[in-house]
Design a protein around this motif. Structure first.
Motif, PDB file in Angstrom:
ATOM      1  N   ARG A 261      33.601  39.658  34.920  1.00  0.00           N
ATOM      2  CA  ARG A 261      33.705  39.606  33.463  1.00  0.00           C
ATOM      3  C   ARG A 261      33.343  40.981  32.929  1.00  0.00           C
ATOM      4  O   ARG A 261      32.658  41.761  33.592  1.00  0.00           O
ATOM      5  CB  ARG A 261      32.819  38.528  32.863  1.00  0.00           C
ATOM      6  N   ARG A 262      33.836  41.257  31.746  1.00  0.00           N
ATOM      7  CA  ARG A 262      33.491  42.528  31.111  1.00  0.00           C
ATOM      8  C   ARG A 262      31.991  42.538  30.836  1.00  0.00           C
ATOM      9  O   ARG A 262      31.436  41.554  30.383  1.00  0.00           O
ATOM     10  CB  ARG A 262      34.271  42.699  29.816  1.00  0.00           C
ATOM     11  N   GLY A 263      31.355  43.666  31.158  1.00  0.00           N
ATOM     12  CA  GLY A 263      29.917  43.762  30.946  1.00  0.00           C
ATOM     13  C   GLY A 263      29.085  43.350  32.143  1.00  0.00           C
ATOM     14  O   GLY A 263      27.881  43.136  32.009  1.00  0.00           O
ATOM     15  N   LEU A 264      29.704  43.245  33.308  1.00  0.00           N
ATOM     16  CA  LEU A 264      28.961  42.890  34.520  1.00  0.00           C
ATOM     17  C   LEU A 264      29.549  43.624  35.711  1.00  0.00           C
ATOM     18  O   LEU A 264      30.734  43.469  36.021  1.00  0.00           O
ATOM     19  CB  LEU A 264      29.019  41.387  34.783  1.00  0.00           C
ATOM     20  N   ASP A 265      28.733  44.433  36.366  1.00  0.00           N
ATOM     21  CA  ASP A 265      29.139  45.067  37.614  1.00  0.00           C
ATOM     22  C   ASP A 265      28.215  44.584  38.724  1.00  0.00           C
ATOM     23  O   ASP A 265      27.062  44.227  38.481  1.00  0.00           O
ATOM     24  CB  ASP A 265      29.067  46.593  37.507  1.00  0.00           C
ATOM     25  N   LEU A 266      28.756  44.588  39.929  1.00  0.00           N
ATOM     26  CA  LEU A 266      28.004  44.194  41.119  1.00  0.00           C
ATOM     27  C   LEU A 266      27.883  45.404  42.034  1.00  0.00           C
ATOM     28  O   LEU A 266      28.857  46.115  42.265  1.00  0.00           O
ATOM     29  CB  LEU A 266      28.712  43.060  41.860  1.00  0.00           C
ATOM     30  N   GLU A 267      26.695  45.616  42.546  1.00  0.00           N
ATOM     31  CA  GLU A 267      26.435  46.704  43.479  1.00  0.00           C
ATOM     32  C   GLU A 267      26.299  46.122  44.875  1.00  0.00           C
ATOM     33  O   GLU A 267      25.515  45.193  45.094  1.00  0.00           O
ATOM     34  CB  GLU A 267      25.147  47.430  43.075  1.00  0.00           C
ATOM     35  N   LEU A 268      27.077  46.671  45.802  1.00  0.00           N
ATOM     36  CA  LEU A 268      27.004  46.210  47.185  1.00  0.00           C
ATOM     37  C   LEU A 268      27.483  47.299  48.122  1.00  0.00           C
ATOM     38  O   LEU A 268      28.091  48.284  47.685  1.00  0.00           O
ATOM     39  CB  LEU A 268      27.804  44.926  47.389  1.00  0.00           C
ATOM     40  N   ALA A 269      27.225  47.132  49.402  1.00  0.00           N
ATOM     41  CA  ALA A 269      27.647  48.097  50.407  1.00  0.00           C
ATOM     42  C   ALA A 269      29.169  48.032  50.574  1.00  0.00           C
ATOM     43  O   ALA A 269      29.747  46.941  50.547  1.00  0.00           O
ATOM     44  CB  ALA A 269      26.967  47.807  51.739  1.00  0.00           C
ATOM     45  N   PRO A 270      29.826  49.187  50.754  1.00  0.00           N
ATOM     46  CA  PRO A 270      31.278  49.180  50.956  1.00  0.00           C
ATOM     47  C   PRO A 270      31.716  48.284  52.122  1.00  0.00           C
ATOM     48  O   PRO A 270      32.729  47.591  52.028  1.00  0.00           O
ATOM     49  CB  PRO A 270      31.620  50.645  51.226  1.00  0.00           C
ATOM     50  N   ALA A 271      30.947  48.271  53.207  1.00  0.00           N
ATOM     51  CA  ALA A 271      31.301  47.426  54.350  1.00  0.00           C
ATOM     52  C   ALA A 271      31.278  45.952  53.964  1.00  0.00           C
ATOM     53  O   ALA A 271      32.124  45.165  54.420  1.00  0.00           O
ATOM     54  CB  ALA A 271      30.350  47.683  55.521  1.00  0.00           C
TER      55      ALA A 271
END
Length: 164
Positions: free
Chosen positions: A138-148
């Motif tokens: 959704r707009r206004g939400l990013d998730l941070e995670l490892a590329p793998a």
């Protein structure tokens, strides 16, 4: 990183990551509907360099719809994306088709937890970072995670598909 689906509002992306046991961090931010670029808005709001924030784009190829994930400061190289999936050509998908096939709205399309599983290609620059940011659904939400982990959850592959 902690799994925080509750902070993300339980989008299909956060539900899929939690179910797969993949560590991620949800980063909500105040979305400005007047923002010219959703991705650059996210980078600025989160205080993250734009090279680490990736946008999810859908392309229509002669092999079907394909997901391309590229840095928000760059552009998708459609020819390189087509080559990466063994297609001869690619054009940007119609936004209405992208929304219908992914289950997300434009500006909030996550590469994770899409309604239809599509071939996915992540730009090779993602591998330069320990973690990257993608839309959380959704707009206004990013998730941070490892590329793998992003590759694992999407079944994606890496290729040089971005250009400046």
């Amino acid at each position: 990183m902690a799994r925080r689906a509750d902070a993300a509002g339980g989008t299909p992306a956060t539900v899929a990551l939690t179910a797969a046991g993949i560590a991620f961090t949800a980063h909500p931010y105040r979305h400005d509907p007047a923002a010219a670029s959703f991705g650059l808005e996210a980078a600025e709001a989160l205080g993250v360099e734009p090279e680490r924030v990736f946008k999810t784009l859908l392309a229509d190829t002669d092999a079907g719809l394909v997901v391309g994930i590229v840095p928000v400061a760059g552009r998708l190289d459609l020819k390189a994306l087509a080559t990466a999936v063994g297609a001869k050509r690619a054009v940007m998908a119609d936004p209405a088709v992208a929304e219908r096939r992914t289950g997300y709205v434009v500006g909030g399309i996550s590469p994770i937890g899409q309604r239809t599983t599509l071939p996915t290609v992540l730009d090779e620059t993602a591998e330069l970072f320990d973690t990257v940011f993608v839309s959380g659904g959704r707009r206004g939400l990013d998730l941070e995670l490892a590329p793998a982990d992003l590759l694992r959850i999407t079944g994606g592959r890496v290729a040089a598909i971005a250009r400046d």
